[in-house]
Design a protein around this motif. Structure first.
Motif, PDB file in Angstrom:
ATOM      1  N   THR A  97       0.757  -1.228  -0.154  1.00 13.97           N
ATOM      2  CA  THR A  97       0.071   0.065  -0.133  1.00 13.97           C
ATOM      3  C   THR A  97       0.830   1.198  -0.032  1.00 13.97           C
ATOM      4  O   THR A  97       0.691   2.046  -0.808  1.00 13.97           O
ATOM      5  CB  THR A  97      -0.955  -0.100   1.164  1.00 13.97           C
ATOM      6  OG1 THR A  97      -1.629  -1.110   1.052  1.00 13.97           O
ATOM      7  CG2 THR A  97      -1.682   1.107   1.303  1.00 13.97           C
ATOM      8  N   ALA A  98       1.800   1.269   0.871  1.00 17.40           N
ATOM      9  CA  ALA A  98       2.878   2.325   0.827  1.00 17.40           C
ATOM     10  C   ALA A  98       3.389   2.636  -0.478  1.00 17.40           C
ATOM     11  O   ALA A  98       3.499   3.822  -0.809  1.00 17.40           O
ATOM     12  CB  ALA A  98       3.768   2.182   2.218  1.00 17.40           C
ATOM     13  N   VAL A  99       3.779   1.584  -0.994  1.00 17.17           N
ATOM     14  CA  VAL A  99       4.435   1.724  -2.531  1.00 17.17           C
ATOM     15  C   VAL A  99       3.654   2.254  -3.293  1.00 17.17           C
ATOM     16  O   VAL A  99       3.935   3.270  -4.256  1.00 17.17           O
ATOM     17  CB  VAL A  99       5.021   0.372  -2.938  1.00 17.17           C
ATOM     18  CG1 VAL A  99       5.689   0.459  -4.207  1.00 17.17           C
ATOM     19  CG2 VAL A  99       6.150  -0.236  -2.009  1.00 17.17           C
ATOM     20  N   VAL A 100       2.473   1.719  -3.375  1.00 14.85           N
ATOM     21  CA  VAL A 100       1.425   2.108  -4.571  1.00 14.85           C
ATOM     22  C   VAL A 100       1.047   3.678  -4.114  1.00 14.85           C
ATOM     23  O   VAL A 100       0.875   4.452  -5.038  1.00 14.85           O
ATOM     24  CB  VAL A 100      -0.022   1.255  -4.700  1.00 14.85           C
ATOM     25  CG1 VAL A 100      -0.657   1.805  -5.318  1.00 14.85           C
ATOM     26  CG2 VAL A 100       0.597  -0.251  -5.052  1.00 14.85           C
ATOM     27  N   SER A 101       0.692   3.900  -3.007  1.00 19.43           N
ATOM     28  CA  SER A 101       0.371   5.298  -2.589  1.00 19.43           C
ATOM     29  C   SER A 101       1.378   6.416  -2.854  1.00 19.43           C
ATOM     30  O   SER A 101       1.161   7.264  -3.626  1.00 19.43           O
ATOM     31  CB  SER A 101      -0.002   5.478  -1.199  1.00 19.43           C
ATOM     32  OG  SER A 101      -0.825   4.554  -0.998  1.00 19.43           O
TER      33      SER A 101
END
Length: 228
Positions: free
Chosen positions: A13-17
């Protein structure tokens, strides 16, 4: 994103965000939130240092414009003390805002406004689960109110020169247990009836939506009995 099943882990999630341009997390209040995974994502090469800098720059630019890094003496809000909070001027402004936000959908025969000079000797009935329950008067994301300054509809109407009676009909917005006799008795003896209905945070908040716009439980029945 994890809750919506778009991703499966906080790291993902952190990467995509971050790569999508998101630079601020409304966290869950956990010790290990989504953006706590950014150092690992950076070390793994899933995001670049330049991307991280690009996301952080507008945050700190905004914080500097807000004066967060200025000396305390330069912050005008430091001159305010607790005497300003809930001051008469602020309470009067809140009252003015509340009065001006009312929406009158229908006013048969000029029923409103209720004029104090017409009320002596009149009987008012205040009905419904929202009529005298301070807890139900505040919505989602509302501050913790000071009880001293809360006026329920019943308390407000009791300041008028009239004989005010009260009947909740049901204890909470779900209105599963309804006392028809209580409502009809109060309404039948009144010249003016005020019915206070709704949902409140017990039934709808962020993440808790209703399937339709119907009044919950027996609230519609309560209204119909009051009108009858």
């Amino acid at each position: 994103m994890v809750g919506h099943h778009y991703t499966s882990t906080f790291l993902e999630t952190a990467v995509v965000s971050m790569n999508a341009g998101c630079n601020l997390e409304l966290s869950y209040g956990l010790m290990d939130n989504v953006f706590m995974q950014i150092p690992q994502a950076l070390a793994m090469g899933n995001i670049t240092l330049q991307t991280l800098r690009d996301r952080v720059r507008p945050l700190f630019y905004t914080r500097m414009r807000l004066g967060e890094f200025d000396p305390p003496a330069m912050n005008p809000y430091n001159a305010l003390d607790l005497s300003v909070v809930q001051s008469p001027q602020h309470r009067n402004l809140s009252l003015e805002a509340a009065v001006k936000s009312f929406v009158l959908l229908k006013n048969v025969a000029g029923t409103l406004p209720l004029r104090a000079q017409d009320l002596p000797g009149k009987r008012l009935a205040v009905l419904g689960p929202f009529a005298d329950n301070p807890r139900l008067l505040f919505g989602d994301y509302a501050p913790v109110p000071e009880p001293l300054y809360i006026y329920t509809p019943r308390q407000g109407l009791e300041t008028l020169p009239a004989n005010v009676s009260f009947a909740a009909g049901c204890r909470d917005p779900r209105c599963q247990q309804y006392s028809r006799d209580e409502v009809t008795s109060a309404a039948g003896a009144a010249d003016v009836v005020v019915v206070c209905l709704g949902t409140g945070t017990d039934l709808e908040t962020e993440g808790k939506d209703r399937e339709d716009l119907s009044l919950p439980g027996h609230q519609l029945e309560l209204l119909q009995d009051a009108v009858q």
